[in-house]
Write a protein that holds these residues in place. Structure first.
Motif, PDB file in Angstrom:
ATOM      1  N   GLN A   1       0.830  -1.184   0.000  1.00 30.54           N
ATOM      2  CA  GLN A   1       0.000   0.000   0.000  1.00 30.54           C
ATOM      3  C   GLN A   1       0.870   1.241   0.000  1.00 30.54           C
ATOM      4  O   GLN A   1       1.985   1.237   0.514  1.00 30.54           O
ATOM      5  N   ALA A   2       0.332   2.307  -0.571  1.00 29.08           N
ATOM      6  CA  ALA A   2       1.072   3.559  -0.652  1.00 29.08           C
ATOM      7  C   ALA A   2       1.116   4.212   0.717  1.00 29.08           C
ATOM      8  O   ALA A   2       0.174   4.136   1.480  1.00 29.08           O
ATOM      9  N   ALA A   3       2.253   4.846   0.976  1.00 31.79           N
ATOM     10  CA  ALA A   3       2.349   5.629   2.195  1.00 31.79           C
ATOM     11  C   ALA A   3       1.470   6.846   2.006  1.00 31.79           C
ATOM     12  O   ALA A   3       1.048   7.171   0.912  1.00 31.79           O
ATOM     13  N   CYS A   4       1.210   7.567   3.075  1.00 35.39           N
ATOM     14  CA  CYS A   4       0.364   8.744   3.005  1.00 35.39           C
ATOM     15  C   CYS A   4       1.012   9.764   2.078  1.00 35.39           C
ATOM     16  O   CYS A   4       2.098  10.256   2.347  1.00 35.39           O
TER      17      CYS A   4
ATOM     18  N   GLN B   1      -9.522   6.126  -7.539  1.00 30.69           N
ATOM     19  CA  GLN B   1      -9.565   5.045  -6.554  1.00 30.69           C
ATOM     20  C   GLN B   1      -8.903   5.554  -5.280  1.00 30.69           C
ATOM     21  O   GLN B   1      -8.217   6.582  -5.287  1.00 30.69           O
ATOM     22  N   SER B   2      -9.137   4.825  -4.212  1.00 29.69           N
ATOM     23  CA  SER B   2      -8.540   5.218  -2.938  1.00 29.69           C
ATOM     24  C   SER B   2      -7.026   5.150  -3.039  1.00 29.69           C
ATOM     25  O   SER B   2      -6.470   4.217  -3.629  1.00 29.69           O
ATOM     26  N   ALA B   3      -6.352   6.129  -2.467  1.00 31.25           N
ATOM     27  CA  ALA B   3      -4.884   6.148  -2.513  1.00 31.25           C
ATOM     28  C   ALA B   3      -4.295   4.937  -1.803  1.00 31.25           C
ATOM     29  O   ALA B   3      -3.178   4.511  -2.111  1.00 31.25           O
ATOM     30  N   LEU B   4      -5.027   4.353  -0.881  1.00 29.03           N
ATOM     31  CA  LEU B   4      -4.528   3.183  -0.154  1.00 29.03           C
ATOM     32  C   LEU B   4      -4.430   1.944  -1.039  1.00 29.03           C
ATOM     33  O   LEU B   4      -3.693   1.015  -0.741  1.00 29.03           O
ATOM     34  N   ASP B   5      -5.207   1.941  -2.137  1.00 23.11           N
ATOM     35  CA  ASP B   5      -5.204   0.787  -3.037  1.00 23.11           C
ATOM     36  C   ASP B   5      -4.203   0.910  -4.170  1.00 23.11           C
ATOM     37  O   ASP B   5      -4.126   0.047  -5.042  1.00 23.11           O
ATOM     38  N   VAL B   6      -3.421   1.983  -4.182  1.00 31.65           N
ATOM     39  CA  VAL B   6      -2.500   2.253  -5.290  1.00 31.65           C
ATOM     40  C   VAL B   6      -1.148   1.606  -5.021  1.00 31.65           C
ATOM     41  O   VAL B   6      -0.656   1.623  -3.900  1.00 31.65           O
ATOM     42  N   ILE B   7      -0.555   1.064  -6.088  1.00 30.15           N
ATOM     43  CA  ILE B   7       0.811   0.551  -5.993  1.00 30.15           C
ATOM     44  C   ILE B   7       1.713   1.748  -5.735  1.00 30.15           C
ATOM     45  O   ILE B   7       1.531   2.802  -6.347  1.00 30.15           O
ATOM     46  N   PRO B   8       2.681   1.657  -4.827  1.00 33.82           N
ATOM     47  CA  PRO B   8       3.524   2.815  -4.505  1.00 33.82           C
ATOM     48  C   PRO B   8       4.139   3.465  -5.737  1.00 33.82           C
ATOM     49  O   PRO B   8       4.412   2.802  -6.729  1.00 33.82           O
TER      50      PRO B   8
END
Length: 187
Positions: free
Chosen positions: A3-6, A49-56
């Protein structure tokens, strides 16, 4: 999937980038996303899409072919582009990244539900233990109270006996003295 960091919004650079535009490959805050999606004609159809679901960042494209990752090689457990599928990962077991995300999400949801169920069960056991503890404390308090009542009754009985004994001795001594006085008056 990692998951991508904030991330920070890449437009205003002030707010957290909680949304990811798939077409632009940029992170947006809520306000900038609304502007991007509703106020600009060119980007009205962009998907978020939610940033949490993005590949870094830096890992969303294949370094060898510079194509987007579309698949997950289940044999190697790595994301692959469509060119890699026919090249290095030919014959490997593959799934679409979105399908893999869905599978992982479902697996995580099931694990989370199980952990919540276990935690709820443990909390119920603790609550039952507390209730049982309270009942045992009440039993001990009743036993102490009953023992105290018995001891008080024994002390009261003993005091009554001592007082009665003192009265009896006092009466006997008084009777002796009265007899002596009566004898001396006769003399």
């Amino acid at each position: 999937m990692a998951q991508a960091a904030c991330k920070t919004c890449e437009i205003c650079e002030n707010a957290p980038g909680s949304h990811y535009c798939v077409e632009c490959e940029q992170y947006f805050c809520e306000k900038c996303k609304i502007f991007h999606k509703k106020k600009q004609n060119i980007s009205k159809c962009h998907m978020f899409q939610s940033a949490l679901d993005v590949i870094p960042a830096g890992k969303s494209k294949c370094k060898e072919h510079t194509d987007n990752f579309d698949f997950l090689c289940k044999t190697c457990n790595v994301p692959v582009c469509s060119s890699c599928v026919t090249d290095i990962h030919n014959g490997h077991k593959l799934s679409k990244i979105l399908d893999s995300n869905s599978e992982l999400k479902e697996k995580n949801d099931q694990e989370l539900r199980q952990k919540i169920k276990d935690a709820t069960s443990n909390m119920e056991k603790v609550e039952q233990g507390l209730s049982s503890f309270d009942e045992k404390v009440d039993i001990v308090i009743k036993a102490i109270t009953d023992e105290g009542t018995k001891l008080k009754a024994m002390i009261d009985k003993h005091i009554s006996q001592m007082i009665e004994s003192l009265k009896d001795q006092s009466k006997k001594e008084k009777d002796k003295l009265t007899t002596i006085i009566a004898q001396n008056k006769n003399v």
